[in-house]
Design a protein around this motif. Structure first.
Motif, PDB file in Angstrom:
ATOM      1  N   ARG A 151       0.824  -1.208   0.000  1.00 21.01           N
ATOM      2  CA  ARG A 151       0.000   0.000   0.000  1.00 21.01           C
ATOM      3  C   ARG A 151       0.853   1.252   0.000  1.00 21.01           C
ATOM      4  NH1 ARG A 151      -4.109   1.505   4.865  1.00 21.01           N
ATOM      5  NH2 ARG A 151      -5.280  -0.298   4.213  1.00 21.01           N
ATOM      6  N   PHE A 152       1.979   1.190   0.744  1.00 22.29           N
ATOM      7  CA  PHE A 152       2.826   2.363   0.838  1.00 22.29           C
ATOM      8  C   PHE A 152       4.080   2.273  -0.028  1.00 22.29           C
ATOM      9  CE2 PHE A 152       0.332   2.245   4.709  1.00 22.29           C
ATOM     10  CZ  PHE A 152      -0.187   3.528   4.706  1.00 22.29           C
ATOM     11  N   ALA A 153       4.380   1.056  -0.545  1.00 22.88           N
ATOM     12  CA  ALA A 153       5.653   0.876  -1.246  1.00 22.88           C
ATOM     13  C   ALA A 153       5.486   0.788  -2.757  1.00 22.88           C
ATOM     14  CB  ALA A 153       6.367  -0.374  -0.728  1.00 22.88           C
ATOM     15  N   VAL A 154       4.258   0.578  -3.236  1.00 21.05           N
ATOM     16  CA  VAL A 154       4.046   0.371  -4.667  1.00 21.05           C
ATOM     17  C   VAL A 154       2.898   1.263  -5.133  1.00 21.05           C
ATOM     18  CG1 VAL A 154       3.558  -1.346  -6.453  1.00 21.05           C
ATOM     19  CG2 VAL A 154       4.719  -2.060  -4.373  1.00 21.05           C
ATOM     20  N   ASP A 155       3.063   1.868  -6.321  1.00 21.65           N
ATOM     21  CA  ASP A 155       1.996   2.722  -6.836  1.00 21.65           C
ATOM     22  C   ASP A 155       1.027   1.959  -7.733  1.00 21.65           C
ATOM     23  OD1 ASP A 155       3.082   5.197  -5.702  1.00 21.65           O
ATOM     24  OD2 ASP A 155       4.739   4.782  -7.052  1.00 21.65           O
ATOM     25  N   HIS A 156       1.581   1.054  -8.553  1.00 22.41           N
ATOM     26  CA  HIS A 156       0.714   0.301  -9.472  1.00 22.41           C
ATOM     27  C   HIS A 156       1.043  -1.181  -9.385  1.00 22.41           C
ATOM     28  CE1 HIS A 156      -0.230   4.186 -11.182  1.00 22.41           C
ATOM     29  NE2 HIS A 156       1.059   4.411 -11.290  1.00 22.41           N
ATOM     30  N   ILE A 157       0.021  -2.007  -9.281  1.00 19.70           N
ATOM     31  CA  ILE A 157       0.211  -3.460  -9.305  1.00 19.70           C
ATOM     32  C   ILE A 157      -0.574  -4.024 -10.489  1.00 19.70           C
ATOM     33  CG2 ILE A 157      -0.119  -5.631  -8.053  1.00 19.70           C
ATOM     34  CD1 ILE A 157       0.100  -4.101  -5.463  1.00 19.70           C
ATOM     35  N   PHE A 158       0.101  -4.769 -11.345  1.00 24.84           N
ATOM     36  CA  PHE A 158      -0.564  -5.406 -12.485  1.00 24.84           C
ATOM     37  C   PHE A 158      -0.388  -6.911 -12.391  1.00 24.84           C
ATOM     38  CE2 PHE A 158       0.675  -1.172 -13.881  1.00 24.84           C
ATOM     39  CZ  PHE A 158      -0.518  -0.699 -14.424  1.00 24.84           C
ATOM     40  N   VAL A 159      -1.480  -7.649 -12.531  1.00 20.07           N
ATOM     41  CA  VAL A 159      -1.400  -9.106 -12.540  1.00 20.07           C
ATOM     42  C   VAL A 159      -1.951  -9.574 -13.876  1.00 20.07           C
ATOM     43  CG1 VAL A 159      -2.126 -11.242 -11.436  1.00 20.07           C
ATOM     44  CG2 VAL A 159      -1.702  -9.215 -10.045  1.00 20.07           C
ATOM     45  N   GLN A 160      -1.160 -10.352 -14.609  1.00 18.22           N
ATOM     46  CA  GLN A 160      -1.622 -10.873 -15.899  1.00 18.22           C
ATOM     47  C   GLN A 160      -1.627 -12.386 -15.870  1.00 18.22           C
ATOM     48  OE1 GLN A 160      -0.404  -9.585 -19.710  1.00 18.22           O
ATOM     49  NE2 GLN A 160      -0.053  -7.475 -19.008  1.00 18.22           N
ATOM     50  N   VAL A 161      -2.811 -12.947 -16.076  1.00 14.63           N
ATOM     51  CA  VAL A 161      -2.963 -14.399 -16.042  1.00 14.63           C
ATOM     52  C   VAL A 161      -3.693 -14.802 -17.323  1.00 14.63           C
ATOM     53  CG1 VAL A 161      -3.957 -16.316 -14.739  1.00 14.63           C
ATOM     54  CG2 VAL A 161      -3.125 -14.307 -13.528  1.00 14.63           C
ATOM     55  N   PRO A 162      -3.208 -15.847 -18.032  1.00 11.66           N
ATOM     56  CA  PRO A 162      -3.921 -16.281 -19.239  1.00 11.66           C
ATOM     57  C   PRO A 162      -5.324 -16.768 -18.899  1.00 11.66           C
ATOM     58  CG  PRO A 162      -2.006 -17.678 -18.807  1.00 11.66           C
ATOM     59  CD  PRO A 162      -1.988 -16.605 -17.794  1.00 11.66           C
ATOM     60  N   GLU A 163      -6.213 -16.701 -19.897  1.00 14.97           N
ATOM     61  CA  GLU A 163      -7.609 -17.038 -19.628  1.00 14.97           C
ATOM     62  C   GLU A 163      -7.785 -18.488 -19.197  1.00 14.97           C
ATOM     63  OE1 GLU A 163     -10.708 -15.990 -22.468  1.00 14.97           O
ATOM     64  OE2 GLU A 163      -9.859 -13.965 -22.445  1.00 14.97           O
ATOM     65  N   THR A 164      -7.136 -19.379 -19.922  1.00 17.17           N
ATOM     66  CA  THR A 164      -7.199 -20.780 -19.486  1.00 17.17           C
ATOM     67  C   THR A 164      -5.854 -21.154 -18.908  1.00 17.17           C
ATOM     68  OG1 THR A 164      -6.639 -21.438 -21.714  1.00 17.17           O
ATOM     69  CG2 THR A 164      -8.967 -21.557 -21.112  1.00 17.17           C
TER      70      THR A 164
END
Lengths: 285, 204
Positions: A151-164
């Motif tokens: 919350r205080f150390a990162v501005d943006h978090i992106f998680v990418q997971v394939p659909e299957t």
């Protein structure tokens, strides 16, 4: 001697030049102490894995006290407000409606606390149980556990997971631990960077029989020099670091038949680990 | 309603914030609440008497950063910092920046009441003395440049004769400026005058 208690037997036939059987030779070795040593090592690894979870817990205490004290504060305030209302001579419909609302908000707060405790209890449990699960659930859980930090150390978090995505077969808590360690590492790597530029990416890809998870931060990256012993125990770039996070992560991933590595010379910090998918692991069983 | 104190509540946790609002409202006080320090700063128009009840650990600006920002902007509004995780370092920083007190979440109704009571009484004292200082400064500004010159020397303890000599003016002129200064400042003795000048110099 019983085979299972720690003896290893090798037998062979002895023949002469003409192929005539001369007799049999049997060699028995007592490997009780070897077995015991192996057992001890496994135990030690388990303890270390547990220890690193406990260390992570210690670091999380500040965040958790905050998380729990917030709903506690709300409970205390709503009940104090109710007491003040009850001190009045008469209670009108308006007051009763208010108290109804407050009472239900109090019970929402207890649910909130309960959820936190349950997650913590699961996280702090020692032992090893393998099961089939979706890696994205483990990622979600790891992000929850580290939320007070990110919350205080990162501005943006992106998680990418394939659909299957095939399920992985592993000790879910241990894999969450690996993810937690890598996320915490990323937070450390981005310390001191200007706000707004700190980004954490978690990408999942599938290749043949493996699921591969990449954890990338926008820090300055890892030098090839440091990468060669970054997984050794007690190697750390942080003053207050124990240096067991990555060592534990490696022993967990390797125990699952996967591989973990630091990718160097990128303009970012990048760790990648693989886990066998469910079908493969179960075939091997 | 006009001079009723206002309690400003800043907390990014909706449940904690709304429960604090409910409690303070039941204490028969006027409440205005904000979900972040930034929102409070954008809305605050300098109303007094008032006190600010802020959580420390918030997204964006923290409670102590808000307090420090107010002080840098010369706003002496009384501040109570709430914290769900007390740390010595934080307490020291808050008190150094002039927080009235730090209260730990969860708090009792009595602890909050006392904190608010202390904060409001400190706010009143502070506001009164600031108003007094403002009045003195206005009076000082009403003096002419020549009178200010004489005033500075009077405060240093110089006699009329010495002042006349130093400024190369007649004693009579010094006396007339002196009586004009006394009149404008509303004092009847040098001692009173010195006290006013010292009070005005207190801030900054």
């Amino acid at each position: 001697m019983e085979r299972s208690s720690g003896a290893e037997w090798n037998g062979r036939g002895l023949f002469d030049q003409n192929g005539q059987l001369l007799g049999y030779q049997g060699v028995g070795r007592d490997i009780t102490s070897l077995r015991a040593a192996e057992e001890k090592l496994r135990e030690k690894e388990m303890q270390l894995a547990h220890l690193s979870r406990v260390a992570a817990l210690g670091e999380m205490v500040a965040g958790i006290s905050h998380e729990i004290n917030q709903p506690l504060a709300a409970i205390a305030n709503f009940s104090s407000a109710m007491n003040l209302l009850l001190d009045r001579e008469t209670l009108d419909a308006d007051a009763i409606e208010k108290m109804n609302l407050w009472a239900s908000r109090i019970s929402t707060q207890t649910d909130r606390i309960n959820k936190i405790i349950q997650r913590l209890r699961r996280f702090g449990r020692p032992g090893s149980v393998r099961e089939s699960f979706q890696i994205c659930d483990a990622i979600r859980e790891a992000l929850f556990v580290t939320e007070t930090r990110t919350r205080f150390a990162v501005d943006h978090i992106f998680v990418q997971v394939p659909e299957t995505l095939p399920a992985v077969f592993a000790d879910r808590i241990q894999i969450e631990q690996v993810l937690v360690n890598l996320i915490r590492n990323s937070c450390d790597a981005m310390e001191g960077m200007p706000g707004g530029t700190r980004r954490l990416d978690i990408d999942v890809t599938v290749s043949e029989d493996f699921v591969s998870i990449q954890v990338r931060d926008s820090g300055s990256g890892i030098s090839a020099d440091f990468a060669s012993h970054i997984f050794d125990p007690f190697v750390t770039s942080r003053k207050e670091g124990l240096g067991i996070g990555l060592a534990i992560s490696r022993s967990i991933v390797e125990a699952h038949g996967g591989e973990i590595k630091a990718i160097t010379d990128q303009q970012c910090g990048l760790f990648q680990f693989t886990l066998p998918t469910s079908e493969l692991s179960q075939d091997e069983q | 309603m006009n001079n009723d104190p206002v309690i400003y509540i800043v907390d990014d946790d909706a449940d904690a914030r709304e429960s604090s609002c409910a409690l303070v409202t039941e204490m028969a006080l006027r409440v205005e609440s904000f979900a972040s320090a930034e929102q409070f700063l954008a809305a605050y128009r300098g109303y007094r008497p008032a006190c600010l009840l802020t959580d420390h650990r918030m997204l964006g600006m923290t409670g102590v950063e808000l307090l420090e920002k107010l002080r840098r902007s010369d706003i002496s509004l009384s501040v109570i910092v709430m914290t769900a995780y007390p740390e010595t370092e934080l307490t020291v920083r808050a008190i150094k920046s002039g927080a009235v007190t730090l209260i730990e979440k969860p708090f009792t109704n009595a602890a909050l009441w006392k904190a608010i009571h202390d904060a409001l009484s400190e706010d009143r004292t502070q506001f009164a003395s600031e108003s007094q200082i403002r009045r003195i400064r206005e009076r000082l500004q009403s003096l002419t440049a020549a009178e200010t010159e004489v005033l500075n020397l009077i405060v240093k303890g110089e006699t009329n004769k010495a002042i006349a000599f130093q400024l190369e003016i007649s004693i009579r002129t010094v006396e007339s400026r002196r009586s004009s200064i006394f009149e404008k400042m509303g004092v009847s003795s040098v001692a009173e005058l010195v006290q006013l000048v010292m009070t005005a110099a207190k801030l900054r």
